[in-house]
Design a protein around this motif. Structure first.
Motif, PDB file in Angstrom:
ATOM      1  N   GLN A 181       0.658  -1.289   0.172  1.00 30.43           N
ATOM      2  CA  GLN A 181       0.160   0.188  -0.029  1.00 30.43           C
ATOM      3  C   GLN A 181       1.173   1.190  -0.230  1.00 30.43           C
ATOM      4  O   GLN A 181       0.355   2.394  -1.158  1.00 30.43           O
ATOM      5  N   GLU A 182       1.780   1.228   0.692  1.00 38.68           N
ATOM      6  CA  GLU A 182       2.386   2.722   1.032  1.00 38.68           C
ATOM      7  C   GLU A 182       3.423   2.655  -0.350  1.00 38.68           C
ATOM      8  O   GLU A 182       3.590   4.152  -0.973  1.00 38.68           O
ATOM      9  N   ARG A 185       0.667   4.693  -2.505  1.00 42.98           N
ATOM     10  CA  ARG A 185       0.321   5.904  -2.491  1.00 42.98           C
ATOM     11  C   ARG A 185       1.746   6.846  -2.839  1.00 42.98           C
ATOM     12  O   ARG A 185       0.765   7.865  -2.693  1.00 42.98           O
ATOM     13  N   PRO A 210     -11.171   4.400  -4.645  1.00 46.52           N
ATOM     14  CA  PRO A 210     -10.828   3.563  -3.496  1.00 46.52           C
ATOM     15  C   PRO A 210      -9.627   3.851  -3.573  1.00 46.52           C
ATOM     16  O   PRO A 210      -8.626   2.446  -4.099  1.00 46.52           O
ATOM     17  N   GLU A 212      -7.758   2.743  -0.792  1.00 49.16           N
ATOM     18  CA  GLU A 212      -7.911   1.543   0.430  1.00 49.16           C
ATOM     19  C   GLU A 212      -7.558   0.497  -0.759  1.00 49.16           C
ATOM     20  O   GLU A 212      -7.439  -0.069   0.208  1.00 49.16           O
ATOM     21  N   ALA A 213      -8.532  -0.060  -0.961  1.00 48.81           N
ATOM     22  CA  ALA A 213      -8.896  -0.978  -1.921  1.00 48.81           C
ATOM     23  C   ALA A 213      -8.578  -0.406  -3.721  1.00 48.81           C
ATOM     24  O   ALA A 213      -9.719  -0.647  -3.806  1.00 48.81           O
ATOM     25  N   ASP A 305      -4.838  11.688   6.002  1.00 52.08           N
ATOM     26  CA  ASP A 305      -5.646  11.177   5.684  1.00 52.08           C
ATOM     27  C   ASP A 305      -5.043   9.220   5.892  1.00 52.08           C
ATOM     28  O   ASP A 305      -4.575   8.112   6.268  1.00 52.08           O
ATOM     29  N   TYR A 306      -3.553   9.253   4.230  1.00 51.58           N
ATOM     30  CA  TYR A 306      -3.632   8.398   3.466  1.00 51.58           C
ATOM     31  C   TYR A 306      -2.511   8.732   3.465  1.00 51.58           C
ATOM     32  O   TYR A 306      -1.603   7.573   3.064  1.00 51.58           O
TER      33      TYR A 306
END
Length: 367
Positions: A181-182, A185, A210, A212-213, A305-306
């Motif tokens: 995920q890092e 992002r 989305p 996060e997914a 947030d992210y």
């Protein structure tokens, strides 16, 4: 983009692949790589990987017939290895493998591999052919277009390098499933920058995705649009004398964050540094150019947030300001920024005082 609306690139649909100049957004990587090599017709072929892509990505390609005679070269992973020592390793691999001026180097990896490998190819025997196959989202939307190659030097990002376009850049989401995920992002931060340089519609799409997914099918389409934005700007100013400086949005302060973290032996991903740089430079945009506060706060909330927060203190300000003075776009000893009036309303060659920059750093810390 208010400054460059007339520079719209042509996109060619080619048997399920999209081609933009030398960049192919491909759904059939083996076929398009085979075709690219057939056009180059190298006498010897080399594949550059780092420790990560050697394990996660090279096995996907190794059995392809077009790479049957390729000689592998491997370097250590991580931006702290984007240096002269790794560059020398690549030159040695090419030399010992019998590379000539008619050979070709395939750079399989993230931006560190494509930047360093491109520089190695551009300088070995005064230049050999090279193909970039970016394997991270960051390298697909940032390093894949623009012809910038280079290495870090003396603690400074990309201090040594040249402009040299790859013969081909092949973009495929085939490799995105190998990323955590890092790293997703990190690459997405550059897409956020491209959205801010483009249109409200593109920005809204990025805000709604989305993250996060991730939907990789939708993401591939968005990568194409992001690459178009950068290609549009680069085609208008290949050697960065004018509007190409737009791509520096978030990077003057972001590169300082990245170098600061590297000096502390606590490196952060490039995209995270850019995300934090965007917050600070959008603050400067609001103060100096009237960028809407609603958009500043929307971007700030999203990045908080992210991407979390950056552990800087007031004591770090002198170091950060010193690092900013080394930005290659500075003029006359003044720190040069790209700022915005609105989304797509780009203001290059903007300058800020140390006090204004410290206010922007205060804003980043407090938010």
């Amino acid at each position: 983009m208010a400054i460059i609306d007339s520079m719209v690139p042509t996109i060619l649909i080619h048997q399920a692949s999209i081609m933009l100049e030398n960049v192919i957004i491909t759904h059939q990587l083996e076929r398009d790589l085979t075709q690219a090599l057939a056009e180059i017709q190298p006498d010897k072929l080399f594949v550059l990987t780092d420790d990560n892509t050697l394990q996660a990505c090279y096995p996907i390609l190794r059995s392809w017939s077009c790479l049957a005679d390729a000689t592998p070269i491997n370097i250590a992973a991580g931006d702290d290895h984007k240096d002269i020592a790794s560059l020398s390793t690549v030159w040695q691999g090419l030399s010992r493998g019998g590379a000539s001026r008619h050979s070709c180097l395939i750079n399989l990896g993230g931006g560190m591999v494509t930047d360093l490998g491109g520089f190695a190819a551009a300088t070995f025997k005064r230049g050999i052919a090279f193909i970039n196959i970016p394997t991270t989202l960051l390298s697909m939307v940032d390093a894949s277009v623009g012809g910038k190659t280079g290495v870090n030097f003396d603690g400074l990002k990309n201090e040594i390098g040249v402009f040299r376009d790859a013969n081909r850049v092949l973009l495929s989401t085939l490799f995105l499933g190998t990323l955590d995920q890092e790293n997703i992002r990190s690459g997405y931060a550059e897409m956020l920058k491209h959205g801010l340089l483009s249109t409200q519609e593109m920005w809204n799409e990025l805000m709604d995705f989305p993250l996060e997914a991730p939907d990789y099918g939708l993401l591939q389409d968005m990568i194409g649009r992001s690459v178009e934005v950068k290609a549009d700007i680069v085609s208008a100013d290949p050697l960065e004398h004018g509007i190409r400086k737009a791509l520096n949005l978030g990077h003057t302060i972001g590169h300082a964050f990245e170098s600061w973290a590297m000096h502390r032996k606590t490196p952060i991903l490039h995209g995270y540094a850019v995300a934090f740089g965007l917050v600070a430079e959008l603050y400067l945009s609001t103060v100096k150019c009237g960028f809407p506060t609603t958009l500043l706060h929307q971007a700030t909330r999203y990045i908080r947030d992210y991407y979390g927060t950056l552990a800087i203190t007031c004591k770090d300000y002198p170091t950060l300001l010193e690092l900013m003075t080394h930005d290659k776009k500075n003029q006359g000893g003044r720190i040069n920024f790209t700022l915005l009036r609105e989304i797509g309303d780009i203001q290059i060659n903007q300058y800020a005082t140390n006090e204004e920059i410290e206010e922007a750093l205060d804003f980043l810390r407090e938010c």
